[in-house]
Design a protein around this motif. Structure first.
Motif, mmCIF file in Angstrom:
data_model
loop_
_atom_site.group_PDB
_atom_site.id
_atom_site.type_symbol
_atom_site.label_atom_id
_atom_site.label_comp_id
_atom_site.label_asym_id
_atom_site.label_seq_id
_atom_site.Cartn_x
_atom_site.Cartn_y
_atom_site.Cartn_z
ATOM 1 N N GLU A 297 0.840 -1.194 0.000
ATOM 2 C CA GLU A 297 0.000 0.000 0.000
ATOM 3 C C GLU A 297 0.876 1.244 0.000
ATOM 4 O O GLU A 297 1.916 1.277 0.644
ATOM 5 C CB GLU A 297 -0.898 0.024 1.234
ATOM 6 C CG GLU A 297 -2.033 -0.966 1.176
ATOM 7 C CD GLU A 297 -2.944 -0.874 2.389
ATOM 8 O OE1 GLU A 297 -3.023 0.188 3.030
ATOM 9 O OE2 GLU A 297 -3.573 -1.896 2.681
ATOM 10 N N GLY A 298 0.443 2.254 -0.735
ATOM 11 C CA GLY A 298 1.175 3.506 -0.796
ATOM 12 C C GLY A 298 2.222 3.563 -1.892
ATOM 13 O O GLY A 298 2.787 4.622 -2.152
ATOM 14 N N ASP A 299 2.498 2.453 -2.560
ATOM 15 C CA ASP A 299 3.486 2.437 -3.631
ATOM 16 C C ASP A 299 2.918 3.167 -4.859
ATOM 17 O O ASP A 299 1.768 2.967 -5.238
ATOM 18 C CB ASP A 299 3.829 0.994 -3.992
ATOM 19 C CG ASP A 299 5.007 0.913 -4.926
ATOM 20 O OD1 ASP A 299 4.799 1.142 -6.141
ATOM 21 O OD2 ASP A 299 6.113 0.614 -4.470
ATOM 22 N N ALA A 300 3.731 4.007 -5.484
ATOM 23 C CA ALA A 300 3.282 4.788 -6.635
ATOM 24 C C ALA A 300 2.894 3.908 -7.823
ATOM 25 O O ALA A 300 1.927 4.197 -8.527
ATOM 26 C CB ALA A 300 4.362 5.781 -7.053
ATOM 27 N N LEU A 301 3.622 2.811 -8.041
ATOM 28 C CA LEU A 301 3.295 1.919 -9.152
ATOM 29 C C LEU A 301 1.962 1.224 -8.904
ATOM 30 O O LEU A 301 1.178 1.035 -9.819
ATOM 31 C CB LEU A 301 4.403 0.887 -9.376
ATOM 32 C CG LEU A 301 4.232 0.018 -10.623
ATOM 33 C CD1 LEU A 301 4.264 0.864 -11.888
ATOM 34 C CD2 LEU A 301 5.294 -1.051 -10.679
ATOM 35 N N ARG A 302 1.697 0.872 -7.660
ATOM 36 C CA ARG A 302 0.407 0.262 -7.312
ATOM 37 C C ARG A 302 -0.736 1.225 -7.634
ATOM 38 O O ARG A 302 -1.741 0.836 -8.238
ATOM 39 C CB ARG A 302 0.390 -0.107 -5.834
ATOM 40 C CG ARG A 302 -0.944 -0.644 -5.342
ATOM 41 C CD ARG A 302 -0.876 -0.954 -3.857
ATOM 42 N NE ARG A 302 -2.193 -1.174 -3.294
ATOM 43 C CZ ARG A 302 -2.511 -2.216 -2.547
ATOM 44 N NH1 ARG A 302 -1.614 -3.131 -2.264
ATOM 45 N NH2 ARG A 302 -3.719 -2.339 -2.062
ATOM 46 N N ALA A 303 -0.586 2.468 -7.240
ATOM 47 C CA ALA A 303 -1.628 3.467 -7.506
ATOM 48 C C ALA A 303 -1.834 3.648 -9.008
ATOM 49 O O ALA A 303 -2.967 3.687 -9.492
ATOM 50 C CB ALA A 303 -1.260 4.791 -6.840
ATOM 51 N N THR B 72 -8.972 3.993 -6.471
ATOM 52 C CA THR B 72 -7.920 4.721 -5.768
ATOM 53 C C THR B 72 -7.391 3.835 -4.642
ATOM 54 O O THR B 72 -7.966 2.795 -4.321
ATOM 55 C CB THR B 72 -8.461 6.022 -5.149
ATOM 56 O OG1 THR B 72 -9.417 5.677 -4.138
ATOM 57 C CG2 THR B 72 -9.085 6.925 -6.201
ATOM 58 N N GLU B 73 -6.327 4.278 -4.011
ATOM 59 C CA GLU B 73 -5.752 3.524 -2.890
ATOM 60 C C GLU B 73 -6.770 3.362 -1.762
ATOM 61 O O GLU B 73 -6.918 2.286 -1.193
ATOM 62 C CB GLU B 73 -4.487 4.238 -2.379
ATOM 63 C CG GLU B 73 -3.681 3.446 -1.401
ATOM 64 C CD GLU B 73 -2.960 2.254 -2.010
ATOM 65 O OE1 GLU B 73 -2.770 1.270 -1.276
ATOM 66 O OE2 GLU B 73 -2.606 2.279 -3.189
ATOM 67 N N ALA B 74 -7.504 4.425 -1.442
ATOM 68 C CA ALA B 74 -8.510 4.356 -0.378
ATOM 69 C C ALA B 74 -9.639 3.394 -0.754
ATOM 70 O O ALA B 74 -10.108 2.616 0.089
ATOM 71 C CB ALA B 74 -9.074 5.743 -0.096
ATOM 72 N N GLN B 75 -10.067 3.428 -1.995
ATOM 73 C CA GLN B 75 -11.116 2.512 -2.445
ATOM 74 C C GLN B 75 -10.644 1.064 -2.392
ATOM 75 O O GLN B 75 -11.399 0.171 -1.993
ATOM 76 C CB GLN B 75 -11.559 2.867 -3.863
ATOM 77 C CG GLN B 75 -12.334 4.160 -3.956
ATOM 78 C CD GLN B 75 -12.555 4.597 -5.392
ATOM 79 O OE1 GLN B 75 -11.703 4.388 -6.266
ATOM 80 N NE2 GLN B 75 -13.693 5.230 -5.644
ATOM 81 N N LEU B 76 -9.394 0.832 -2.780
ATOM 82 C CA LEU B 76 -8.830 -0.523 -2.709
ATOM 83 C C LEU B 76 -8.789 -1.028 -1.276
ATOM 84 O O LEU B 76 -9.144 -2.181 -1.002
ATOM 85 C CB LEU B 76 -7.406 -0.546 -3.264
ATOM 86 C CG LEU B 76 -7.226 -0.784 -4.725
ATOM 87 C CD1 LEU B 76 -5.757 -0.661 -5.098
ATOM 88 C CD2 LEU B 76 -7.761 -2.131 -5.141
#
Length: 136
Positions: free
Chosen positions: A62-68, A78-82
């Motif tokens: 979580e929080g990784d730029a590539l993941r986002a 989005t990260e929060a939705q995930l």
């Protein structure tokens, strides 16, 4: 006028340096996956690969730029939705979260070591140990 030109230059530089994630699989894994299959895999909805095996999904922390970037392109979340999505699935027992890794080298190593593993890395991090099965 100078401020406008500066803003345009900076925005073009940020686009050039943006991550270009690609989905990778083990060399014994599937040759290609559709965007719908990739989305289902990374949201825990696809329980079987085309060969009938249970997938091992490799995800960045979580929080990784590539993941986002990846999820923006593939799942539209989005990260929060995930985080909310996975919390609900885990709490209800409907799915187990993907295995997480901290770097591209670990993702490539994990995918290359497991015939049913699917992950993603920046296109520049792809090695001969894995194959690209989807480009968003």
């Amino acid at each position: 006028m100078k401020k406008v030109l500066l803003a345009l230059c900076l925005s073009s530089l940020s686009l050039a340096s943006a991550a270009a994630p690609v989905v990778i699989a083990n060399s014994a894994g599937p040759d290609a996956l559709s965007q719908a299959d990739v989305k289902k895999l990374f949201l825990g909805k696809l329980k079987k690969l085309p060969n009938g095996a249970e997938p091992l999904v490799i995800e960045y922390n979580e929080g990784d730029a590539l993941r986002a970037s990846f999820h923006e392109l593939v799942s539209g979340k989005t990260e929060a939705q995930l985080q909310a999505y996975w919390s609900k699935l885990i709490f209800t027992g409907k799915a187990k979260p993907p295995q997480t890794v901290a770097s591209a080298s670990v993702a490539v190593a994990q995918v290359s070591a497991n015939a049913n593993a699917i992950g993603y890395v920046d296109e520049a991090d792809v090695t001969g140990a894995v194959k690209v099965v989807f480009k968003p």
